[in-house]
Design an enzyme around this catalytic site. Structure first.
Site, PDB file in Angstrom:
ATOM      1  N   CYS A 175       6.173  -0.661  -4.510  1.00  0.00           N
ATOM      2  CA  CYS A 175       4.960  -1.227  -3.899  1.00  0.00           C
ATOM      3  C   CYS A 175       5.264  -2.468  -3.060  1.00  0.00           C
ATOM      4  CB  CYS A 175       3.938  -1.552  -4.980  1.00  0.00           C
ATOM      5  SG  CYS A 175       3.768  -0.214  -6.168  1.00  0.00           S
ATOM      6  N   HIS A 315      -1.451  -9.092  -4.258  1.00  0.00           N
ATOM      7  CA  HIS A 315      -1.013  -7.720  -4.511  1.00  0.00           C
ATOM      8  C   HIS A 315      -2.238  -6.977  -5.052  1.00  0.00           C
ATOM      9  CE1 HIS A 315       1.643  -4.431  -4.954  1.00  0.00           C
ATOM     10  NE2 HIS A 315       1.526  -4.371  -6.255  1.00  0.00           N
ATOM     11  N   GLU A 326      -0.686 -11.439 -12.006  1.00  0.00           N
ATOM     12  CA  GLU A 326      -0.805 -12.173 -10.746  1.00  0.00           C
ATOM     13  C   GLU A 326      -1.593 -13.473 -10.968  1.00  0.00           C
ATOM     14  OE1 GLU A 326      -1.997  -9.696  -7.486  1.00  0.00           O
ATOM     15  OE2 GLU A 326      -1.268 -11.152  -6.003  1.00  0.00           O
ATOM     16  N   LYS A 345      -6.835  -4.291  -1.235  1.00  0.00           N
ATOM     17  CA  LYS A 345      -6.823  -2.989  -1.916  1.00  0.00           C
ATOM     18  C   LYS A 345      -8.191  -2.638  -2.486  1.00  0.00           C
ATOM     19  CE  LYS A 345      -1.880  -3.145  -3.054  1.00  0.00           C
ATOM     20  NZ  LYS A 345      -1.503  -4.539  -2.765  1.00  0.00           N
ATOM     21  N   HIS A 350      -4.546   1.360  -2.705  1.00  0.00           N
ATOM     22  CA  HIS A 350      -3.145   0.935  -2.750  1.00  0.00           C
ATOM     23  C   HIS A 350      -2.316   1.847  -1.848  1.00  0.00           C
ATOM     24  CE1 HIS A 350       0.564  -0.702  -3.801  1.00  0.00           C
ATOM     25  NE2 HIS A 350       0.556  -0.590  -5.118  1.00  0.00           N
ATOM     26  N   PHE A 409       6.659  -1.448  -8.984  1.00  0.00           N
ATOM     27  CA  PHE A 409       7.238  -0.738 -10.130  1.00  0.00           C
ATOM     28  C   PHE A 409       8.750  -0.816  -9.990  1.00  0.00           C
ATOM     29  CE2 PHE A 409       3.886   2.747 -11.294  1.00  0.00           C
ATOM     30  CZ  PHE A 409       3.108   1.766 -11.883  1.00  0.00           C
TER      31      PHE A 409
END
Lengths: 422, 381
Positions: A175, A315, A326, A345, A350, A409
């Site tokens: 990501c 993010h 976060e 997002k 995403h 990830f």
């Protein structure tokens, strides 16, 4: 000449072109208008049957040339969206002819897909029907399959189309991929290896198997009845991210080169920071060390203090875990009075490999227009998230510097610092 | 700012075995023979994985279970490189650059679904595909399949966390990784980097990708010189290098195996006059090659690229011996370029060659050249 070098004596890196393809629209203007309006780009999946899927919603880019034919494969989709975004960026930069620098392409891994596998399997029979050796025999002479699904194929075709220099570089950091592609371009210009770079992040993995795989990791929202309300970053009832697709392209140039040719400077890439996590394949270390390290390194790389960051492009995936971590990172880096943070997002979903690049473009637009895009679907605040997430409505604010977060990830974290044109 | 960069550790696993000894022995023996498995993936011969004592490098069984063979191979080779460099204690700040291909699919599941669905009209096949995948896919396989998770596993198992970047694009990905790692160290962005890749041969999913190119050798294995129409034999290969600034290596008393003189790569369109040979000639311009330099060729065996490379090698003046390492190891895609750098570094350190030119001509795209130099006596002091 000090106006052309940064605090570390490196070339200052300017952005002179931007391009976008998102579920909110084709082009920068349409996507940005949708984002400021708080519009959701999430919808029910229409591209393929969704029976037996836990999640049947996604952000989708409907390509006009796909009408009336079977869906594109992921590499075809990625290449087309990347080319659209790159064409917009290169045109805005006013670059005609071959692109005067390298290509850095952030993209998902690709492989031979089910439609191709089944097409080959239909041409096998007897006891070996459907077996790999039989499908391989049926694939003899299919150089098109080979070239489509090679990892280097998309980069090669884009390099050919835009005339970029040298070997096209393709990168994946889950990501954080889109941010990594910008970081690679930034570094190449900073060290004087290139005067310009074409940096792209593109994603096109909305297909049954990837959706099932993410579902098996319990990563996706399954709020199928209310697609536009499914992506709820930083909100109490969030339950996962919404898969999406799209592309962004940025033309990076040394400020020196941009000024020399009289190009309009849209903004600056002031710095980048990265840090890998060694804790778990899909979770951050509970101490937030790698996330905090990436944020701090990026701010320091830009020659700034945390207090000089005006806004954070999150993010913000909407998974319980990411948003919690976060928040921890925000409080650790910025203390008791963190700047506003919002998640694109919440509207576009995403976009995985494209996210870091798309969000870098939105960050530059935030600076340009002095407008913070909202985090939509903010209905029930999460008391454990004491942040100003710019709930539900865009807001005017003077923004000079943005920190854009990307956490992947596999523990790959990249943060960028974007700034206003000088 | 341009700091010399050394190779201070190599981690190499191939069908010949693991570590320095079997590979140095093969370099010393002109008649060294490869290990070939011609039966398991007939009609395609492959160079198989050696048996590995995984616990030595991946101590937790839980970690081993979360990986498929290519990730285990790469994670294992990465650990060997760290040990060889004596660099375990440096992992926290070390940059990680991995060249990765696609991960293993569940071949049995794919075949069962293909058998069942091929007979159905597409309208019925779609929903059933969803059902079969939803019930058949193992959650862990996704993580074993993601390309960036080789790097993720190396971070988890060996604690390499300075940064993490995964490059894609077959052979070229590794040249990108080595070139960018070297440039970052040379300009002072960090002192150490772990760079490499892994390829597990003997995978039907990868053979399905590569066989339609027509480039794979079929039938009995023969050396490259005996393949008139060319032909690629894939080889299991895990290859990682620890790169380190000379300054840092000296300060901690680490020995340099070789110094990186240059790493360059490009990509010809391979049409018209934009040939792989012309691309390599441009890359070779100004390289400080000395008479007698050895060539470690990363030729895949695919006919077109091989002809181009031979034509390029013919232009080298006063070259020493040319070694096509695919004859020993097979072609390991993303792992080939780092493996050839590792072999060249071993040969330099053993005094077998005075200087090395490492080539990579990708089976489809990508040309790469690297020059490795011996590390001088004074530098080692």
């Amino acid at each position: 000449m000090s106006g052309l070098r940064d605090h570390a004596g490196r070339h200052i890196v300017a952005v002179t072109g931007m391009g976008l393809v998102t579920p909110l629209g084709f082009g920068v203007a349409e996507s940005w208008a949708g984002l400021l309006a708080g519009r959701s780009g999430i919808s029910r999946i229409t591209r393929f049957p969704t029976e037996h899927l836990k999640t049947s919603i996604a952000g989708q880019v409907v390509l006009p040339e796909e009408a009336g034919r079977p869906p594109f494969s992921s590499p075809e989709r990625v290449e087309r969206m990347a080319a659209l975004a790159a064409a917009e960026a290169v045109a805005q930069a006013g670059i005609g002819g071959p692109f005067p620098g390298p290509l850095f392409l952030g993209m998902p891994p690709v492989e031979v897909e089910w439609p191709q596998r089944l097409e080959l399997a239909r041409r096998t029979n007897g006891e070996a029907a459907g077996s790999y050796p039989a499908m391989i025999a049926a694939a003899a002479g299919r150089g098109d399959l080979f070239e489509m699904f090679l990892f280097g194929g998309i980069g090669e075709r884009l390099a050919d189309r835009f005339g970029t220099r040298g070997a096209p570089v393709s990168v994946t950091t889950a990501c954080a991929t889109g941010a990594s592609s910008i970081q690679l371009g930034l570094e190449a210009i900073q060290r004087g290896e290139a005067a310009a770079a074409l940096c792209i992040g593109a994603e096109g993995s909305v297909a049954p198997e990837p959706m099932i795989r993410f579902s098996l990791l319990s990563a996706l929202s399954a709020r199928n009845e209310e697609p536009e309300r499914a992506s709820r970053p930083f909100e109490k009832t969030r339950e996962g991210f919404v898969m999406s697709e799209g592309a962004a392209a940025l033309v990076l140039e040394s400020l020196e080169s941009a000024q020399a040719r009289g190009a309009e400077v849209l903004g600056l890439v002031l710095g980048a920071g990265e840090r890998a996590d060694s804790f778990h394949r899909t979770r951050s270390n509970p101490d937030g060390g790698a996330i905090i390290g990436a944020m701090r390194t990026a701010i320091a790389d830009a020659g700034l203090e945390a207090a000089q960051i005006d806004y954070v492009n999150a993010h913000g995936t909407g998974t319980p875990e990411n948003d919690k971590m976060e928040t921890l990172g925000m409080r650790a880096v910025f203390g008791d009075a963190p700047p506003p943070i919002s998640s694109n997002k919440s509207m576009i979903g995403h976009t995985l490999s494209a996210a870091g690049a798309i969000e870098a473009v939105f960050s530059l637009l935030t600076i340009r227009d002095g407008m913070l895009p909202p985090t939509i679907n903010h209905e029930v605040p999460d008391p454990t998230i004491p942040l100003d997430v710019v709930p539900n409505r865009a807001r005017a604010a003077k923004v000079g510097r943005v920190l854009s977060n990307s956490f992947g990830f596999g523990g790959q974290n990249v943060c960028l610092v974007l700034g206003a044109a000088p | 700012m341009s700091e010399p960069v050394w190779i201070t550790g190599i981690g190499l696993v191939s069908s010949l075995g693991e570590g320095v000894e079997p590979h140095l022995a093969a370099l010393r023996a002109p008649d060294a023979k490869p290990v070939v498995d011609a039966a398991s993936f007939a009609p395609f011969p492959i160079h198989p994985l050696p048996s590995l004592a995984l616990d030595a490098q991946i101590p937790k069984k839980g970690d081993q279970r979360q990986m498929e063979p290519w990730q285990r191979l790469g994670t294992y080779a990465a650990g060997l490189a760290l040990d060889h460099a004596g660099a375990r204690g440096l992992a926290g700040e070390m940059h990680l650059l991995v060249a990765a291909g696609g991960g293993e699919r569940d071949v049995a599941l794919d075949e069962a679904i293909c058998r069942e669905l091929a007979a159905l009209p597409p309208g019925e096949a779609g929903p059933l595909l969803n059902e079969r995948l939803a019930n058949g896919l193992r959650p862990t396989l996704f993580l074993a399949q993601l390309s960036n998770l080789l790097a993720g596993n190396i971070s988890i198992v060996h604690g390499v966390t300075g940064s993490s970047r995964t490059f894609m694009g077959e052979e070229s990905a590794a040249a990108d990784a080595v070139r960018i790692a070297t440039a970052r160290l040379a300009e002072g962005r960090g002192e150490t980097a772990l760079v490499g890749g892994a390829y597990a041969a003997g995978r039907w999913d990868m053979l399905l990708l590569f066989s339609p190119s027509g480039g794979l050798l079929r039938g009995d294995w023969v050396p490259l010189a005996g393949r008139p129409g060319g032909g690629m034999v894939t080889g299991s290969l895990g290859a990682f290098l620890v790169l380190e600034t000379a300054r840092h290596a000296r300060a901690r008393g680490a020995r340099g195996l070789a110094a990186i003189g240059a790493v360059r790569n490009g990509a010809a369109r391979r049409r018209g006059g934009d040939t792989a040979r012309a691309s390599a000639l441009a890359l070779a311009e100004g390289l400080p090659l000395r008479p007698g330099h050895a060539v470690f060729s990363g030729a895949s065996g695919v006919a077109g690229a091989l002809e181009e490379e031979r034509a390029f090698l013919d232009t080298l003046t006063e070259a020493g011996p040319v070694r096509f390492t695919t004859d020993l190891l097979g072609h390991g895609m993303e792992a080939s370029f780092p493996a050839n750098l590792a072999l060249a570094a071993l040969a330099l350190q053993a005094g077998l060659v005075p200087q090395a030119l490492v080539t990579g001509f990708g089976l489809w795209r990508g040309e790469a050249l690297a020059v490795l130099e011996p590390v001088g006596e004074e530098a080692e002091g």
